[in-house]
Design a protein around this motif. Structure first.
Motif, PDB file in Angstrom:
ATOM      1  N   ALA A 180      56.590 -11.607  -0.511  1.00 14.71           N
ATOM      2  CA  ALA A 180      55.236 -11.064  -0.634  1.00 14.71           C
ATOM      3  C   ALA A 180      54.807 -10.392   0.668  1.00 14.71           C
ATOM      4  CB  ALA A 180      54.260 -12.175  -1.013  1.00 14.71           C
ATOM      5  N   GLN A 181      55.134 -10.997   1.793  1.00 12.79           N
ATOM      6  CA  GLN A 181      54.774 -10.409   3.079  1.00 12.79           C
ATOM      7  C   GLN A 181      55.503  -9.082   3.275  1.00 12.79           C
ATOM      8  OE1 GLN A 181      55.642 -12.766   6.559  1.00 12.79           O
ATOM      9  NE2 GLN A 181      54.429 -11.449   7.870  1.00 12.79           N
ATOM     10  N   ARG A 189      53.790  -6.460   1.245  1.00 12.35           N
ATOM     11  CA  ARG A 189      52.519  -6.056   1.865  1.00 12.35           C
ATOM     12  C   ARG A 189      52.761  -5.111   3.039  1.00 12.35           C
ATOM     13  NH1 ARG A 189      51.092 -11.472   0.670  1.00 12.35           N
ATOM     14  NH2 ARG A 189      51.712 -12.153   2.731  1.00 12.35           N
ATOM     15  N   ARG A 218      53.684  -1.705   1.629  1.00  6.29           N
ATOM     16  CA  ARG A 218      52.477  -1.063   1.087  1.00  6.29           C
ATOM     17  C   ARG A 218      51.602  -0.534   2.220  1.00  6.29           C
ATOM     18  NH1 ARG A 218      49.910  -5.111  -2.153  1.00  6.29           N
ATOM     19  NH2 ARG A 218      51.491  -4.634  -3.685  1.00  6.29           N
ATOM     20  N   ALA A 219      51.449  -1.324   3.278  1.00  5.00           N
ATOM     21  CA  ALA A 219      50.634  -0.891   4.416  1.00  5.00           C
ATOM     22  C   ALA A 219      51.260   0.329   5.093  1.00  5.00           C
ATOM     23  CB  ALA A 219      50.480  -2.030   5.419  1.00  5.00           C
ATOM     24  N   SER A 267      50.697   3.428   3.075  1.00  6.68           N
ATOM     25  CA  SER A 267      49.303   3.877   3.040  1.00  6.68           C
ATOM     26  C   SER A 267      48.897   4.624   4.320  1.00  6.68           C
ATOM     27  CB  SER A 267      48.364   2.690   2.811  1.00  6.68           C
ATOM     28  OG  SER A 267      48.331   1.859   3.951  1.00  6.68           O
TER      29      SER A 267
END
Length: 54
Positions: free
Chosen positions: A11-12, A15, A18-19, A22
């Motif tokens: 999950a990390q 993330r 995704r960061a 973005s």
């Protein structure tokens, strides 16, 4: 096994991806350059020391 830890790591990682995605393109380039510099520094022998023969 510690499935909770493995899921947490996954999950990390997601993330972080995704960061990264973005970020605007110029900031992504800075992150990539920073990571490349870290990799190069890690591959080089420490300053002032010669690599020992293998």
């Amino acid at each position: 096994m510690d499935d909770g830890k493995e899921e947490s790591d996954e999950a990390q990682g997601l993330r972080l991806v995704r960061a990264f995605l973005s970020l605007p393109p110029d900031k992504r380039a800075e992150v990539i350059a920073f990571a490349e510099n870290l990799a190069r520094a890690h591959d080089r022998p420490e300053e002032g020391r010669e690599a020992s023969p293998t």
